[in-house]
Design a protein around this motif. Sequence first.
Motif, PDB file in Angstrom:
ATOM      1  N   LEU A  30       0.831  -1.202   0.000  1.00 60.05           N
ATOM      2  CA  LEU A  30       0.000   0.000   0.000  1.00 60.05           C
ATOM      3  C   LEU A  30       0.870   1.257   0.000  1.00 60.05           C
ATOM      4  O   LEU A  30       0.574   2.211  -0.726  1.00 60.05           O
ATOM      5  N   THR A  31       1.946   1.269   0.772  1.00 53.03           N
ATOM      6  CA  THR A  31       2.840   2.422   0.795  1.00 53.03           C
ATOM      7  C   THR A  31       3.450   2.653  -0.579  1.00 53.03           C
ATOM      8  O   THR A  31       3.458   3.778  -1.093  1.00 53.03           O
ATOM      9  N   SER A  32       3.970   1.596  -1.196  1.00 55.84           N
ATOM     10  CA  SER A  32       4.605   1.712  -2.513  1.00 55.84           C
ATOM     11  C   SER A  32       3.626   2.222  -3.557  1.00 55.84           C
ATOM     12  O   SER A  32       3.946   3.102  -4.362  1.00 55.84           O
ATOM     13  N   LEU A  33       2.430   1.687  -3.560  1.00 57.87           N
ATOM     14  CA  LEU A  33       1.415   2.082  -4.526  1.00 57.87           C
ATOM     15  C   LEU A  33       0.963   3.525  -4.285  1.00 57.87           C
ATOM     16  O   LEU A  33       0.821   4.301  -5.233  1.00 57.87           O
ATOM     17  N   THR A  34       0.776   3.902  -3.043  1.00 65.52           N
ATOM     18  CA  THR A  34       0.368   5.263  -2.698  1.00 65.52           C
ATOM     19  C   THR A  34       1.405   6.274  -3.169  1.00 65.52           C
ATOM     20  O   THR A  34       1.068   7.297  -3.775  1.00 65.52           O
ATOM     21  N   ILE A  35       2.670   5.997  -2.919  1.00 65.86           N
ATOM     22  CA  ILE A  35       3.742   6.905  -3.327  1.00 65.86           C
ATOM     23  C   ILE A  35       3.808   7.005  -4.842  1.00 65.86           C
ATOM     24  O   ILE A  35       3.943   8.111  -5.392  1.00 65.86           O
ATOM     25  N   MET A  36       3.699   5.880  -5.553  1.00 66.55           N
ATOM     26  CA  MET A  36       3.751   5.919  -7.014  1.00 66.55           C
ATOM     27  C   MET A  36       2.589   6.737  -7.583  1.00 66.55           C
ATOM     28  O   MET A  36       2.783   7.558  -8.474  1.00 66.55           O
ATOM     29  N   ILE A  37       1.394   6.548  -7.064  1.00 64.94           N
ATOM     30  CA  ILE A  37       0.229   7.301  -7.533  1.00 64.94           C
ATOM     31  C   ILE A  37       0.416   8.788  -7.241  1.00 64.94           C
ATOM     32  O   ILE A  37       0.195   9.636  -8.107  1.00 64.94           O
ATOM     33  N   GLN A  38       0.837   9.118  -6.040  1.00 67.87           N
ATOM     34  CA  GLN A  38       1.023  10.523  -5.664  1.00 67.87           C
ATOM     35  C   GLN A  38       2.079  11.185  -6.547  1.00 67.87           C
ATOM     36  O   GLN A  38       1.865  12.292  -7.063  1.00 67.87           O
ATOM     37  N   GLU A  39       3.214  10.529  -6.757  1.00 71.01           N
ATOM     38  CA  GLU A  39       4.270  11.105  -7.591  1.00 71.01           C
ATOM     39  C   GLU A  39       3.832  11.226  -9.047  1.00 71.01           C
ATOM     40  O   GLU A  39       4.156  12.207  -9.717  1.00 71.01           O
ATOM     41  N   SER A  40       3.085  10.256  -9.533  1.00 70.30           N
ATOM     42  CA  SER A  40       2.595  10.306 -10.912  1.00 70.30           C
ATOM     43  C   SER A  40       1.646  11.479 -11.108  1.00 70.30           C
ATOM     44  O   SER A  40       1.747  12.214 -12.103  1.00 70.30           O
ATOM     45  N   LEU A  41       0.730  11.677 -10.181  1.00 71.39           N
ATOM     46  CA  LEU A  41      -0.200  12.799 -10.287  1.00 71.39           C
ATOM     47  C   LEU A  41       0.539  14.131 -10.205  1.00 71.39           C
ATOM     48  O   LEU A  41       0.197  15.075 -10.917  1.00 71.39           O
ATOM     49  N   HIS A  42       1.554  14.200  -9.370  1.00 65.68           N
ATOM     50  CA  HIS A  42       2.342  15.430  -9.282  1.00 65.68           C
ATOM     51  C   HIS A  42       3.046  15.719 -10.602  1.00 65.68           C
ATOM     52  O   HIS A  42       3.072  16.865 -11.067  1.00 65.68           O
ATOM     53  N   GLU A  43       3.613  14.724 -11.227  1.00 68.39           N
ATOM     54  CA  GLU A  43       4.295  14.921 -12.500  1.00 68.39           C
ATOM     55  C   GLU A  43       3.329  15.342 -13.613  1.00 68.39           C
ATOM     56  O   GLU A  43       3.692  16.114 -14.488  1.00 68.39           O
ATOM     57  N   TRP A  44       2.112  14.829 -13.583  1.00 63.68           N
ATOM     58  CA  TRP A  44       1.120  15.203 -14.602  1.00 63.68           C
ATOM     59  C   TRP A  44       0.629  16.628 -14.423  1.00 63.68           C
ATOM     60  O   TRP A  44       0.375  17.334 -15.381  1.00 63.68           O
TER      61      TRP A  44
END
Length: 154
Positions: A62-76
């Motif tokens: 859950l931590t890994s997935l949460t961080i990836m989603i958050q970073e992806s949205l920030h980059e977009w």
Amino acid sequence: MRDALRIVARDLPTRGIEGEPQIEVLDDWFPAGAGVRLADGGRLNWGGPVLPSMCDDPATALTSLTIMIQESLHEWTWQVWPVCPRHDLGVHGSKREQKVVWWCAGEGGHLLAPVGELARALGRRRPEQAVGGVDHRSLPASAPGAGMRWGHRS
């Protein structure tokens, strides 16, 4: 991994993202791993996939997935999400005492909400306004949530 995605997906409407995201196997990456495909077709896999070794226990997955989603949205979008309403600071997905939470660094650090329960902590379901210099209408059509209203400033 799907259980982890169901949890973090409950927080996505606070960013203006609706629909049910899916785990996507990224076998064209090395090493192969998992990313997320949103209901509108947008892909969230910034920084590379979540690797199988990151899924050994539910909290780490859950931590890994949460961080990836958050970073992806920030980059977009070049906007911080989520934001602590008390400190106006971006919070981060973090594992604290085997629980995955949105953690704010303000005033020495505090819990904003458990991942999956962000709407209750923010007191709303959807973003209220577009701010922060990013015009959501100018996002590429492939950007997650393109055409939607976005939340807080960076």
